[in-house]
Design an enzyme around this catalytic site. Sequence first.
Site, PDB file in Angstrom:
ATOM      1  N   TYR A 183      -7.343   6.064   4.613  1.00 10.68           N
ATOM      2  CA  TYR A 183      -7.311   5.190   3.435  1.00 10.68           C
ATOM      3  C   TYR A 183      -6.485   3.931   3.714  1.00 10.68           C
ATOM      4  O   TYR A 183      -6.941   2.809   3.487  1.00 10.68           O
ATOM      5  CB  TYR A 183      -6.738   5.904   2.203  1.00 10.68           C
ATOM      6  CG  TYR A 183      -6.448   4.900   1.103  1.00 10.68           C
ATOM      7  CD1 TYR A 183      -7.478   4.438   0.285  1.00 10.68           C
ATOM      8  CD2 TYR A 183      -5.177   4.334   0.945  1.00 10.68           C
ATOM      9  CE1 TYR A 183      -7.243   3.463  -0.666  1.00 10.68           C
ATOM     10  CE2 TYR A 183      -4.936   3.352  -0.004  1.00 10.68           C
ATOM     11  CZ  TYR A 183      -5.979   2.933  -0.813  1.00 10.68           C
ATOM     12  OH  TYR A 183      -5.752   1.950  -1.740  1.00 10.68           O
TER      13      TYR A 183
ATOM     14  N   GLU B 160       0.821  -1.214   0.000  1.00  9.29           N
ATOM     15  CA  GLU B 160       0.000   0.000   0.000  1.00  9.29           C
ATOM     16  C   GLU B 160       0.855   1.263   0.000  1.00  9.29           C
ATOM     17  O   GLU B 160       0.565   2.221  -0.715  1.00  9.29           O
ATOM     18  CB  GLU B 160      -0.940  -0.001   1.217  1.00  9.29           C
ATOM     19  CG  GLU B 160      -2.098  -0.966   1.100  1.00  9.29           C
ATOM     20  CD  GLU B 160      -3.003  -0.663  -0.090  1.00  9.29           C
ATOM     21  OE1 GLU B 160      -3.197   0.528  -0.414  1.00  9.29           O
ATOM     22  OE2 GLU B 160      -3.492  -1.615  -0.716  1.00  9.29           O
TER      23      GLU B 160
ATOM     24  N   ASP C 245      -9.724   5.024  -3.214  1.00  7.35           N
ATOM     25  CA  ASP C 245      -8.591   5.790  -3.737  1.00  7.35           C
ATOM     26  C   ASP C 245      -9.106   6.638  -4.897  1.00  7.35           C
ATOM     27  O   ASP C 245     -10.318   6.738  -5.126  1.00  7.35           O
ATOM     28  CB  ASP C 245      -7.449   4.861  -4.161  1.00  7.35           C
ATOM     29  CG  ASP C 245      -7.739   4.116  -5.466  1.00  7.35           C
ATOM     30  OD1 ASP C 245      -8.928   4.040  -5.879  1.00  7.35           O
ATOM     31  OD2 ASP C 245      -6.777   3.621  -6.087  1.00  7.35           O
TER      32      ASP C 245
END
Length: 283
Positions: free
Chosen positions: A116, A33, A134
């Site tokens: 996020y 990520e 996203d």
Amino acid sequence: MALRDAVLAWGEQHLRALPWRQTRDPWRVLVSELMLQQTQVPRVVPAYRRFLERFPTAPVCAAAPQGEVIEAWQGLGYNRRARSLHRIAQAVTERHDGTVPNDLDALEALPGIGPYTARALTAFAFEGDVGVVDVNVARILSRVDGSPMGRLKMQARADELVPDGRGWLWNQVMLDLGATVCGRRTQRCSECPIAGLCAWRQGGGPDPSLQAAIRTRPQSRFEGSDRQGRARLLRALLRGPVADEDLAGVCGWPGDEDRAARVAAALVGDGLATRSDKGLLLA
């Protein structure tokens, strides 16, 4: 729901085979990520594999000097992310016995992890039923809705759409759909499984994703930029100290000492470098 069924059916045929999709190890998911932030998938794949060969767990990463983590990060750019990952590894080791926690609040309490990333870890490492938003997913949601969406509304809509027990698959498919079909500049609507449900496609008008709360911002040119000089300087620091009088040449700007000094000061401010009587050193 027709939209869910269409998206999942498309995913069965088109979901990309990526290395971080072969694991539920939260450390490995976390590494992917952070690497995927502002870096395209083809560059991330080999870097991801190399990095995890060197730092297979959070405690191994936490025990290494920051310079080694930055060195392993080379080729991805935006080296603040390497520093952030190192700090996260240290916090996970100190607070959670080396195991990334399965809790949104605990995840967001870690340094450098925002909403996020916390949700991405929840969905992709722990298979939780939360929406991951996203820029790609935000683009789909705003276009389907036909109007710009604020963050709260967008997140609520994303959470609402997740099928029970299928958070991992749903979010991965949505990310791929936005990345490969519902593009920022190019929309392949004839290949989109939900084109018939897209309010923007049916009604036309300005693209609502351009006013959405989460949107892509064009990246400035790298060639000749401060970012390029910063990258050159950081590579040099991996080999050893750089004297103040050599900064401009190392950055690629002979004669522009002020610009080089500004970039060096930014590295120090970001915690990536320190000053000593030898000049600039990697932190």
